[in-house]
Motif scaffolding. Structure first.
Motif, PDB file in Angstrom:
ATOM      1  N   MET A 212       0.875  -1.386  -0.107  1.00 23.44           N
ATOM      2  CA  MET A 212      -0.098  -0.389  -0.470  1.00 23.44           C
ATOM      3  C   MET A 212       1.179   1.638   0.079  1.00 23.44           C
ATOM      4  O   MET A 212       1.840   1.233   1.180  1.00 23.44           O
ATOM      5  CB  MET A 212      -1.224   0.317   1.141  1.00 23.44           C
ATOM      6  N   SER A 213       0.534   2.291  -1.057  1.00 27.56           N
ATOM      7  CA  SER A 213       1.218   3.412  -0.355  1.00 27.56           C
ATOM      8  C   SER A 213       0.890   4.348   0.062  1.00 27.56           C
ATOM      9  O   SER A 213      -0.648   4.764   0.289  1.00 27.56           O
ATOM     10  CB  SER A 213       1.261   4.101  -2.183  1.00 27.56           C
ATOM     11  N   GLU A 214       2.038   5.046   0.665  1.00 24.54           N
ATOM     12  CA  GLU A 214       1.898   6.510   1.880  1.00 24.54           C
ATOM     13  C   GLU A 214       2.894   7.437   1.856  1.00 24.54           C
ATOM     14  O   GLU A 214       3.491   7.218   1.474  1.00 24.54           O
ATOM     15  CB  GLU A 214       1.831   5.507   3.251  1.00 24.54           C
ATOM     16  N   ILE A 215       2.003   8.379   2.096  1.00 22.76           N
ATOM     17  CA  ILE A 215       2.573   9.693   2.554  1.00 22.76           C
ATOM     18  C   ILE A 215       2.285  10.457   3.165  1.00 22.76           C
ATOM     19  O   ILE A 215       1.621  10.312   3.899  1.00 22.76           O
ATOM     20  CB  ILE A 215       2.666  10.130   0.859  1.00 22.76           C
ATOM     21  N   ARG A 216       3.692  11.377   4.188  1.00 26.83           N
ATOM     22  CA  ARG A 216       3.260  11.377   5.493  1.00 26.83           C
ATOM     23  C   ARG A 216       4.095  13.303   5.498  1.00 26.83           C
ATOM     24  O   ARG A 216       4.954  13.194   4.709  1.00 26.83           O
ATOM     25  CB  ARG A 216       3.732  10.849   7.075  1.00 26.83           C
ATOM     26  N   VAL A 217       2.938  13.674   5.626  1.00 16.79           N
ATOM     27  CA  VAL A 217       3.922  15.351   6.239  1.00 16.79           C
ATOM     28  C   VAL A 217       3.671  15.212   7.789  1.00 16.79           C
ATOM     29  O   VAL A 217       2.961  15.258   8.134  1.00 16.79           O
ATOM     30  CB  VAL A 217       2.746  16.427   5.242  1.00 16.79           C
ATOM     31  N   ALA A 218       5.011  15.500   7.473  1.00 17.76           N
ATOM     32  CA  ALA A 218       4.856  16.089   9.444  1.00 17.76           C
ATOM     33  C   ALA A 218       5.747  17.780   9.705  1.00 17.76           C
ATOM     34  O   ALA A 218       6.801  18.232   9.064  1.00 17.76           O
ATOM     35  CB  ALA A 218       5.895  15.004  10.428  1.00 17.76           C
ATOM     36  N   LEU A 219       4.970  18.007  10.435  1.00 18.28           N
ATOM     37  CA  LEU A 219       4.911  19.582  10.360  1.00 18.28           C
ATOM     38  C   LEU A 219       6.757  20.180  12.314  1.00 18.28           C
ATOM     39  O   LEU A 219       6.485  19.202  12.805  1.00 18.28           O
ATOM     40  CB  LEU A 219       4.422  20.595  10.570  1.00 18.28           C
ATOM     41  N   ALA A 220       7.383  21.052  11.430  1.00 16.19           N
ATOM     42  CA  ALA A 220       8.366  20.417  12.546  1.00 16.19           C
ATOM     43  C   ALA A 220       7.704  21.197  13.981  1.00 16.19           C
ATOM     44  O   ALA A 220       7.148  21.573  13.721  1.00 16.19           O
ATOM     45  CB  ALA A 220       9.678  21.139  12.490  1.00 16.19           C
ATOM     46  N   GLY A 221       8.292  20.196  14.749  1.00 15.51           N
ATOM     47  CA  GLY A 221       7.949  20.773  16.354  1.00 15.51           C
ATOM     48  C   GLY A 221       6.564  20.384  16.449  1.00 15.51           C
ATOM     49  O   GLY A 221       5.718  20.911  17.138  1.00 15.51           O
ATOM     50  N   GLY A 222       6.003  19.978  15.720  1.00 16.27           N
ATOM     51  CA  GLY A 222       4.114  19.519  15.628  1.00 16.27           C
ATOM     52  C   GLY A 222       3.733  21.017  15.964  1.00 16.27           C
ATOM     53  O   GLY A 222       2.113  21.008  15.793  1.00 16.27           O
TER      54      GLY A 222
END
Length: 124
Positions: free
Chosen positions: A1-11
């Protein structure tokens, strides 16, 4: 399954105009994309026509089937995030693997206070 995650610095979720938003995008895809685009954008939700505008974009050519990259983008002066009875304006950072269109995103707020402006609500 394909997945992309975006995490902003420091939440972080709330930003002011002119600040930088940074973070990391990571992906694990079934098919290697020809490019990965990270977009800072806003869109409207609600009654009437929808608007979408990309404010800034970084492109990573031939990123491979899996990996991660950091990004950094300057937030424009406008428009600000708001929520009203008929329409709302929302900001996000989104990563899209092309040409398959697999995407992931992280919502955020842009305003002078770093909080969403609520229209029609009495001032505190």
């Amino acid at each position: 399954m394909s997945e992309i995650r975006v995490a902003l610095a420091g939440g972080a979720e709330g930003f002011r105009p002119g600040e930088e938003v940074s973070g990391t995008v990571s992906w694990n895809l079934e098919i290697p994309p020809s490019r990965l685009e990270v977009r800072l954008f806003w869109h409207t939700e609600g009654k009437g026509d929808s608007d979408v505008q990309i404010a800034c974009m970084e492109t990573f050519p031939d990123p491979g089937r899996e990996g991660s990259r950091s990004f950094r983008m300057r937030i424009p002066d406008a428009p600000w995030s708001f929520s009203g009875k008929l329409i709302s304006l929302k900001w996000a950072v989104e990563a899209v693997a092309e040409p398959a269109g697999v995407a992931g995103s992280a919502p955020m707020v842009v305003s002078p206070t770093g909080r969403e402006i609520v229209i029609g609500k009495p001032a505190e």
